[in-house]
Design a protein around this motif. Sequence first.
Motif, PDB file in Angstrom:
ATOM      1  N   GLY A   1     -45.603 -15.263 -26.753  1.00 44.94           N
ATOM      2  CA  GLY A   1     -45.528 -14.777 -25.209  1.00 44.94           C
ATOM      3  C   GLY A   1     -46.445 -13.198 -24.990  1.00 44.94           C
ATOM      4  O   GLY A   1     -47.151 -12.543 -24.299  1.00 44.94           O
TER       5      GLY A   1
ATOM      6  N   ASN B   1     -45.595 -17.974 -22.319  1.00 46.75           N
ATOM      7  CA  ASN B   1     -44.046 -18.529 -22.314  1.00 46.75           C
ATOM      8  C   ASN B   1     -44.262 -17.603 -24.279  1.00 46.75           C
ATOM      9  O   ASN B   1     -44.303 -17.586 -25.097  1.00 46.75           O
ATOM     10  CB  ASN B   1     -44.143 -19.675 -22.580  1.00 46.75           C
TER      11      ASN B   1
ATOM     12  N   THR C   1     -39.978 -18.405 -26.662  1.00 47.53           N
ATOM     13  CA  THR C   1     -39.553 -19.625 -26.393  1.00 47.53           C
ATOM     14  C   THR C   1     -38.053 -18.887 -27.192  1.00 47.53           C
ATOM     15  O   THR C   1     -37.403 -18.035 -27.700  1.00 47.53           O
ATOM     16  CB  THR C   1     -40.066 -20.994 -26.934  1.00 47.53           C
TER      17      THR C   1
ATOM     18  N   GLY D   1     -48.981 -23.492 -24.242  1.00 50.89           N
ATOM     19  CA  GLY D   1     -48.541 -22.673 -23.168  1.00 50.89           C
ATOM     20  C   GLY D   1     -48.048 -22.870 -22.051  1.00 50.89           C
ATOM     21  O   GLY D   1     -47.219 -22.145 -21.397  1.00 50.89           O
TER      22      GLY D   1
END
Length: 224
Positions: A50, A55, A57, A153
């Motif tokens: 992030g 993103n 995960t 990403g």
Amino acid sequence: MHQERLTKLRNASPAVLPSLLQCDFGDLRSEVERLQAAGIRALHLDVMDGHFVPNLTYGMPIVAGLRKLTDLPLDVHLMISDPAAYVDDFAAAGADMLTFHIEAVPEPAQLIQQIHSHGIVAGVALNPQTPMEALSGCLDQVDAVLVMSVNAGFGGQAFDPEAVQRLQQLRQSHPELLLEVDGGIKPETIGPCHQAGCDLFVVGSAIFGQDDYAAAVRQLRDAL
């Protein structure tokens, strides 16, 4: 241990590596069983923080959980800003290969040593917009190079054909390296990457978007 793991990955080449980012995390055991039944010889795990990529995960618990389910090599792609802070934990979780991004660690000698100290294969990845010269200081230290054919990403991107030229360049300059490609890999793109000298092919929707994993893997292998 490091050489044993590297040899296992070399012997699997050319290998299709499912990217588990798109699997059913509510039933990991069944997913792994289906992939193994389809003849898969290694698994790819995308770790995103992030921060380095937008993103978020999963982390060590998923790697550890998969390690309990299979003895297949676990190829862990660290799309994170500070991989050195987590190498020890990913090693303990059962990773066989750890790949960091050169954009996150432009001077990675110490990080590579840290990975090797755990007997783990060390890989370096670079995004499409990053000049190949960024790798010049570490190609003689790492075991593998992951050529991103999309920006890390971000999902749903088209395959960047420049990745083929990058693979060719790396194969010619460093024939001993294990070469991997990730992003937009499907039957139409896997063949040119293989012809360029690639060993490992990370695949997402071309497997997990299909009802029959075995048929999808056969189609990819036929395209090789």
